[in-house]
Design an enzyme around this catalytic site. Structure first.
Site, PDB file in Angstrom:
ATOM      1  N   ALA A 204       0.870  -1.184   0.000  1.00  0.00           N
ATOM      2  CA  ALA A 204       0.000   0.000   0.000  1.00  0.00           C
ATOM      3  C   ALA A 204       0.910   1.240   0.000  1.00  0.00           C
ATOM      4  O   ALA A 204       0.797   2.133   0.843  1.00  0.00           O
ATOM      5  CB  ALA A 204      -0.956   0.009   1.192  1.00  0.00           C
ATOM      6  N   LEU A 205       1.809   1.252  -0.948  1.00  0.00           N
ATOM      7  CA  LEU A 205       2.919   2.215  -0.929  1.00  0.00           C
ATOM      8  C   LEU A 205       2.445   3.646  -1.143  1.00  0.00           C
ATOM      9  O   LEU A 205       1.573   3.912  -1.958  1.00  0.00           O
ATOM     10  CB  LEU A 205       3.944   1.851  -2.008  1.00  0.00           C
ATOM     11  CG  LEU A 205       4.568   0.461  -1.898  1.00  0.00           C
ATOM     12  CD1 LEU A 205       5.636   0.275  -2.968  1.00  0.00           C
ATOM     13  CD2 LEU A 205       5.158   0.231  -0.499  1.00  0.00           C
ATOM     14  N   HIS A 209       7.059   5.614   1.726  1.00  0.00           N
ATOM     15  CA  HIS A 209       7.804   4.424   1.313  1.00  0.00           C
ATOM     16  C   HIS A 209       8.724   4.767   0.125  1.00  0.00           C
ATOM     17  O   HIS A 209       9.882   4.349   0.076  1.00  0.00           O
ATOM     18  CB  HIS A 209       6.854   3.328   0.826  1.00  0.00           C
ATOM     19  CG  HIS A 209       5.886   2.827   1.857  1.00  0.00           C
ATOM     20  ND1 HIS A 209       4.530   3.043   1.757  1.00  0.00           N
ATOM     21  CD2 HIS A 209       6.070   2.107   2.986  1.00  0.00           C
ATOM     22  CE1 HIS A 209       3.920   2.466   2.781  1.00  0.00           C
ATOM     23  NE2 HIS A 209       4.826   1.899   3.559  1.00  0.00           N
ATOM     24  N   ASP A 322       8.223   5.578  12.127  1.00  0.00           N
ATOM     25  CA  ASP A 322       8.026   4.546  13.142  1.00  0.00           C
ATOM     26  C   ASP A 322       9.270   4.537  14.037  1.00  0.00           C
ATOM     27  O   ASP A 322      10.130   3.661  13.946  1.00  0.00           O
ATOM     28  CB  ASP A 322       7.812   3.188  12.461  1.00  0.00           C
ATOM     29  CG  ASP A 322       6.567   3.223  11.603  1.00  0.00           C
ATOM     30  OD1 ASP A 322       5.475   3.165  12.164  1.00  0.00           O
ATOM     31  OD2 ASP A 322       6.682   3.365  10.368  1.00  0.00           O
ATOM     32  N   GLN A 325      10.050   1.514  16.224  1.00  0.00           N
ATOM     33  CA  GLN A 325      10.467   0.381  15.369  1.00  0.00           C
ATOM     34  C   GLN A 325      11.939   0.539  14.971  1.00  0.00           C
ATOM     35  O   GLN A 325      12.716  -0.422  14.997  1.00  0.00           O
ATOM     36  CB  GLN A 325       9.582   0.334  14.123  1.00  0.00           C
ATOM     37  CG  GLN A 325      10.035  -0.658  13.072  1.00  0.00           C
ATOM     38  CD  GLN A 325       8.988  -0.830  11.984  1.00  0.00           C
ATOM     39  OE1 GLN A 325       7.978  -1.471  12.195  1.00  0.00           O
ATOM     40  NE2 GLN A 325       9.231  -0.250  10.823  1.00  0.00           N
ATOM     41  N   VAL A 348       7.975  11.543   5.796  1.00  0.00           N
ATOM     42  CA  VAL A 348       7.361  12.328   4.725  1.00  0.00           C
ATOM     43  C   VAL A 348       5.932  12.671   5.142  1.00  0.00           C
ATOM     44  O   VAL A 348       5.198  11.800   5.623  1.00  0.00           O
ATOM     45  CB  VAL A 348       7.361  11.543   3.397  1.00  0.00           C
ATOM     46  CG1 VAL A 348       6.631  12.320   2.306  1.00  0.00           C
ATOM     47  CG2 VAL A 348       8.786  11.243   2.974  1.00  0.00           C
ATOM     48  N   SER A 357       0.722   7.627   5.882  1.00  0.00           N
ATOM     49  CA  SER A 357       0.587   6.280   6.427  1.00  0.00           C
ATOM     50  C   SER A 357      -0.426   5.531   5.573  1.00  0.00           C
ATOM     51  O   SER A 357      -1.402   6.124   5.085  1.00  0.00           O
ATOM     52  CB  SER A 357       0.088   6.354   7.875  1.00  0.00           C
ATOM     53  OG  SER A 357      -0.491   5.115   8.248  1.00  0.00           O
ATOM     54  N   SER A 358      -0.189   4.235   5.416  1.00  0.00           N
ATOM     55  CA  SER A 358      -1.117   3.436   4.614  1.00  0.00           C
ATOM     56  C   SER A 358      -2.512   3.475   5.222  1.00  0.00           C
ATOM     57  O   SER A 358      -3.506   3.290   4.528  1.00  0.00           O
ATOM     58  CB  SER A 358      -0.648   1.985   4.549  1.00  0.00           C
ATOM     59  OG  SER A 358       0.680   1.950   4.091  1.00  0.00           O
ATOM     60  N   ARG A 359      -2.604   3.722   6.538  1.00  0.00           N
ATOM     61  CA  ARG A 359      -3.912   3.701   7.200  1.00  0.00           C
ATOM     62  C   ARG A 359      -4.666   5.024   7.078  1.00  0.00           C
ATOM     63  O   ARG A 359      -5.838   5.092   7.434  1.00  0.00           O
ATOM     64  CB  ARG A 359      -3.750   3.325   8.670  1.00  0.00           C
ATOM     65  CG  ARG A 359      -3.303   1.861   8.859  1.00  0.00           C
ATOM     66  CD  ARG A 359      -3.189   1.496  10.316  1.00  0.00           C
ATOM     67  NE  ARG A 359      -2.952   0.088  10.552  1.00  0.00           N
ATOM     68  CZ  ARG A 359      -1.782  -0.445  10.916  1.00  0.00           C
ATOM     69  NH1 ARG A 359      -0.718   0.326  11.067  1.00  0.00           N
ATOM     70  NH2 ARG A 359      -1.665  -1.736  11.127  1.00  0.00           N
TER      71      ARG A 359
HETATM   72  P1  AMP Z   1       5.119  -0.153   6.508  1.00  0.00           P
HETATM   73  O1  AMP Z   1       4.727  -0.554   5.127  1.00  0.00           O
HETATM   74  O2  AMP Z   1       4.087   0.689   7.208  1.00  0.00           O
HETATM   75  O3  AMP Z   1       5.625  -1.305   7.326  1.00  0.00           O
HETATM   76  O4  AMP Z   1       6.365   0.823   6.333  1.00  0.00           O
HETATM   77  C1  AMP Z   1       7.518   0.411   5.661  1.00  0.00           C
HETATM   78  C2  AMP Z   1       8.612   1.407   5.890  1.00  0.00           C
HETATM   79  O5  AMP Z   1       8.227   2.682   5.415  1.00  0.00           O
HETATM   80  C3  AMP Z   1       8.945   1.566   7.380  1.00  0.00           C
HETATM   81  O6  AMP Z   1      10.355   1.665   7.528  1.00  0.00           O
HETATM   82  C4  AMP Z   1       8.270   2.843   7.727  1.00  0.00           C
HETATM   83  O7  AMP Z   1       8.865   3.527   8.812  1.00  0.00           O
HETATM   84  C5  AMP Z   1       8.439   3.638   6.443  1.00  0.00           C
HETATM   85  N1  AMP Z   1       7.427   4.707   6.372  1.00  0.00           N
HETATM   86  C6  AMP Z   1       6.102   4.594   6.557  1.00  0.00           C
HETATM   87  N2  AMP Z   1       5.510   5.803   6.487  1.00  0.00           N
HETATM   88  C7  AMP Z   1       6.500   6.705   6.279  1.00  0.00           C
HETATM   89  C8  AMP Z   1       6.550   8.119   6.129  1.00  0.00           C
HETATM   90  N3  AMP Z   1       5.449   8.871   6.162  1.00  0.00           N
HETATM   91  N4  AMP Z   1       7.749   8.692   5.910  1.00  0.00           N
HETATM   92  C9  AMP Z   1       8.887   7.947   5.870  1.00  0.00           C
HETATM   93  N5  AMP Z   1       8.899   6.623   6.000  1.00  0.00           N
HETATM   94  C10 AMP Z   1       7.731   5.997   6.207  1.00  0.00           C
END
Ligand code: AMP
Length: 457
Positions: A204-205, A209, A322, A325, A348, A357-359
């Site tokens: 869900a990029l 991402h 995160d 994390q 970002v 965020s994907s959510r």
């Molecule tokens: P996820 O798909 O939510 O597990 O995220 C995958 C990676 O993308 C993780 O390292 C997240 O911290 C990073 N990520 C998610 N949202 C953002 C964002 N808004 N800005 C920068 N990195 C992000």
């Protein structure tokens, strides 16, 4: 929303591909590329506007972009993108990528950092010709003339160095190889000669991402993204089933960013029948998300450890969004002696400040307005810390106010040290404001650096 024109030039390796990736990088920064001319190839033009054919040819184009950034902010994004592609403005004739802001709406501007319209754009064929292709009747601010009139006039004088339209713009990068299982991944990994950058995701990029992919693209010989919605990191009653899955769009986005391959394993490829070993992180994994979501960081650490083993990255990329994390993975990396470098990239945000965020797609319009208060609260903490306030109690009070006023429910909001994720009473060195709020049934996570003047960094 402003309309702006950006000139792109490249004369390093794979110049057309570099221009495509630079456009994708602008999109990753929330700058929409509305139109782009073909690529024009012409001789290198020196600082005195003299052709220098001994220095080879340069590929140029012009893009029309739409953005909410003010001109100086847009310029800063262009400079940042240049930097991530390795451009050094040192007078060297190699321009890995050169991004120039030509004009913004009808703005006339003259500051030390930026002059609009770009003072030399009207005497350069390699700018005017692609610009004419996409915006022939754009009135160049302050001149009373349109782009094609300038192009015609200049062409009449400079026919010997006039650039030729060479190629259509490549489709921002190349085809991504999809690897469905461990065997395909191992074969691909073995075939790669240079350095490998890995970007683990759950798909869900969005542009957050993609900013990791861009950084990896700029730093590594080959870029591998992984897409896996990891059941181990979802608790009972969490949104594993409804987590968004958009594989086709994800692969198209990865190819625009110039990723080389994407590993998309099924759950039993990573966790086959009989799988029974889990990593159980403590330390940085204990509070906050670790407390709210028991087993979550165990699932994250287990899957990332397996991905590191299978992909052997020279560098792997994670988002500061995160923050806990990141702390847990840095601890895992240290404690279990993983190789390669762990690279942390900035968060970002959307134009309104909400961290991508994907959510976020679950928020309706009213909820989204409420959600923005999370970023506002954290930003306010950053400002007050910047003005010298060190006391965590006071900083938290400042952060809470806008969030509660907007009607979002705070699950936690704290000031922590970014390595151990332990609460701080006062900001003396590196510190993060972290928070989770609930808006409707969406749980939103964000953080900000707190920097106190004179504090240790
Ligand atoms: P996820 O798909 O939510 O597990 O995220 C995958 C990676 O993308 C993780 O390292 C997240 O911290 C990073 N990520 C998610 N949202 C953002 C964002 N808004 N800005 C920068 N990195 C992000």
């Amino acid at each position: 929303m402003s309309l702006a024109y950006v000139a792109l030039g490249a004369n390093g390796d794979d110049p057309a591909g570099t221009i495509g990736r630079a456009l994708a990088a602008l999109e990753a920064e929330g700058i929409a590329v509305a139109a782009c001319a073909r690529i024009y190839v012409g001789p290198y033009i020196g600082d005195y506007d003299e052709p220098a054919p001994e220095l080879g040819v340069v590929h140029n184009t012009v893009a029309e972009v739409r953005t909410d950034h003010a001109p100086l902010e847009l310029l800063q994004v262009l400079l940042d993108v240049e930097k991530t592609f390795g451009r050094v403005r040192d007078g060297s004739p190699v321009r890995v990528i050169d991004l120039d802001l030509l004009a913004v709406d009808d703005v006339l501007m003259q500051t030390d950092d930026l002059v609009l319209p770009h003072p030399r754009c009207l005497i350069r064929g390699f700018v005017l010709e692609p610009w004419r292709e996409i915006a022939p009747i754009y009135p160049v601010p302050g001149t009373g003339q349109v782009v094609s009139a300038f192009a015609d006039k200049l062409r009449a004088q400079h026919h010997h160095v006039w650039p030729e339209a060479a190629a259509p713009l490549p489709d921002h990068g190349s085809e991504v190889v999809q690897l469905d299982d461990a065997a395909a991944l191992a074969e691909w990994r073995n075939s790669v000669q240079g350095s490998v950058g890995v970007v683990p995701t759950m798909g869900a990029l969005h542009h957050g991402h993609l900013s990791l992919v861009r950084k990896a693209r700029a730093e590594c010989g080959a870029v591998l993204a992984t897409i896996f919605v990891n059941p181990l990191q979802f608790g009972e009653g969490e949104d594993l089933e409804r987590y968004p899955r958009t594989l086709e769009a994800d692969i198209a986005a990865l190819s625009r960013m110039g990723a080389d391959a994407v590993y998309v394993p099924a759950p039993d490829d990573l966790y086959p029948e009989g799988f029974a070993t889990h990593i159980a992180p403590s330390g940085a994994a204990e509070g906050y998300e670790g407390a709210a979501r028991p087993g979550h960081f165990g699932g994250v650490a287990t899957v990332v450890a397996k991905l590191w083993q299978r992909t052997c990255p020279d560098r792997s990329y994670f988002g500061r969004k995160d923050a806990q994390q990141v702390a847990v993975l840095q601890q895992l990396h240290r404690d279990l002696d993983f190789g390669g470098e762990l690279v942390v990239c900035p968060t970002v945000r959307a134009v309104d400040g909400l961290a991508l965020s994907s959510r976020n797609r679950y928020l309706d319009d009213a909820q989204r307005k409420t959600a923005v208060s999370l970023a506002r609260g954290l930003e306010a903490m950053g400002e007050v810390a910047g003005a010298g306030e060190r006391r965590a109690l006071l900083l938290k009070e400042v952060g809470r106010r806008p969030i509660e006023l907007a009607g979002a429910e705070i699950e936690y909001l704290d000031v922590v040290d970014p390595v151990h994720m332990r609460a701080l009473d006062a900001v003396e060195g590196p510190a993060l404001a972290i928070a989770v709020v609930r808006v409707g049934d969406v749980r939103l996570l964000d953080n900000r650096w707190l920097v106190v003047p004179g504090g240790r960094s």
